[in-house]
Write an enzyme that holds these catalytic residues in place. Structure first.
Site, PDB file in Angstrom:
ATOM      1  N   ASP A 179     -61.467  32.840 -13.319  1.00 52.68           N
ATOM      2  CA  ASP A 179     -60.374  33.636 -13.870  1.00 52.68           C
ATOM      3  C   ASP A 179     -60.743  34.098 -15.268  1.00 52.68           C
ATOM      4  O   ASP A 179     -60.899  33.291 -16.182  1.00 52.68           O
ATOM      5  CB  ASP A 179     -59.105  32.777 -13.920  1.00 52.68           C
ATOM      6  N   HIS A 205     -58.374  35.020 -10.734  1.00 52.46           N
ATOM      7  CA  HIS A 205     -56.967  35.013 -11.138  1.00 52.46           C
ATOM      8  C   HIS A 205     -56.037  34.858  -9.938  1.00 52.46           C
ATOM      9  O   HIS A 205     -54.883  34.493 -10.087  1.00 52.46           O
ATOM     10  CB  HIS A 205     -56.661  36.310 -11.888  1.00 52.46           C
ATOM     11  N   SER A 219     -49.689  33.609 -13.866  1.00 48.01           N
ATOM     12  CA  SER A 219     -50.077  34.478 -14.973  1.00 48.01           C
ATOM     13  C   SER A 219     -48.971  34.468 -16.030  1.00 48.01           C
ATOM     14  O   SER A 219     -48.670  33.411 -16.576  1.00 48.01           O
ATOM     15  CB  SER A 219     -50.372  35.888 -14.451  1.00 48.01           C
TER      16      SER A 219
END
Length: 306
Positions: A243, A275, A164
């Protein structure tokens, strides 16, 4: 009930366990779910350091050592960079990015709580606003320099991984330094303009300090995509089709860009994950690809000093 409080506790070296505390009996552990499993696993030492990061300011850094760590040898270094950016590496047990699993492969793992991390006050958290990447990179690099001064890190085997915002950071690093031998970018933010397709499009401009149409130069100063010309470090890109926080096009664009530039790159794509990689067999594959990539570019294990 009955004057007792029950809670779950974990540390970086112990998975969650249930405890109970009461006035008459004090604190006690009331579960043994993981004892048999953990009894057969050797864990390395965890140390906490204070590092002088951006502008000489102190930042916290955890170091996790291989179970067979010998300071007389030279070891590869692996940065595990947290997401957020307003997250934190706390003293807790993480199942998807387990630092002991990484260290057990023969890497000294470090986790820097760079500027912008939570738990160190609001001023520290907001210090990166409008300048994403600047202080965080200085803090990570300070962590590398600190570990090199310890004497047991091999400067020829430096690596970094993140997911991320941590994935954003390894892409950012790829455009700013070439001293790392390999990166792993999981669900990483590659282009803040294209990130308008995510499920939190309204949030990033507040943190970046501008909408891309109002001040494109300001956004690009914080954008990994704007540093593509300098990227040359081998990178493993991993992403999930489902995601929505960092849409899969971010990972695909980063991978394709590296391939187009002739930079060694590998794509591992999960059509049934979001994610996070949460399905057990997918997690096994994720770890296997992670370790294979690092081992290819920065072989694991301690080596005798020459």
């Amino acid at each position: 009930a009955a004057g007792s409080v029950c809670f779950v506790r974990n540390t970086m070296s112990t998975p969650p366990a249930v405890y109970c505390t009461s006035e008459d009996r004090g604190e006690r552990r009331i579960d043994r779910f993981n004892d048999d499993v953990m009894a057969g696993i050797a864990l390395g030492e965890v140390r906490e350091f204070q590092v002088r990061g951006w502008n000489g300011e102190k930042v916290q850094m955890w170091a996790i050592y291989p179970p067979d760590f010998d300071p007389r040898k030279k070891w590869p270094l692996l940065h595990n960079i947290h997401g957020g950016p307003h997250g934190i590496w706390g003293d807790n047990f993480h199942f998807r990015w387990n630092n002991h699993a990484f260290a057990a492969q023969g890497y000294v793992v470090v986790c820097v709580n760079f500027h912008g991390s939570s738990s160190f006050g609001q001023r520290f958290l907001e210090s990166i606003d409008g300048e994403w990447g600047k202080r965080e990179l200085a803090d990570v690099e300070a962590g590398t320099d600190f570990m090199l001064r310890e004497g047991y890190i091999d400067r020829r085997r430096l690596t970094a991984a993140g997911g991320s915002y941590g994935g954003h950071m390894v892409a950012w690093m790829n455009g700013h330094t070439d001293r790392y031998k390999a990166f792993v970018c999981h669900a990483g933010c590659f282009d803040w303009v294209a990130m308008f397709s995510d499920d939190a499009w309204y949030w990033a401009p507040k943190e970046l300090g501008a909408y891309y149409w109002d001040d494109p130069a300001k956004v690009d100063r914080q954008n990994p995509r704007a540093r593509v010309a300098r990227m040359k470090t081998p990178t493993l890109v991993m992403h999930g089709l489902l995601d929505y926080r960092v849409p899969d096009a971010q990972g695909l664009a980063y991978y394709n860009t590296l391939k187009a530039k002739g930079v060694p790159a590998r794509l591992v794509f999960f059509p049934d994950e979001n994610h996070w990689i949460v399905k057990p067999q997918n997690s096994r594959l994720w770890y296997r690809e992670f370790f294979d990539w690092l081992g290819r570019h920065a072989p694991h294990g301690g080596k005798r000093r020459k």
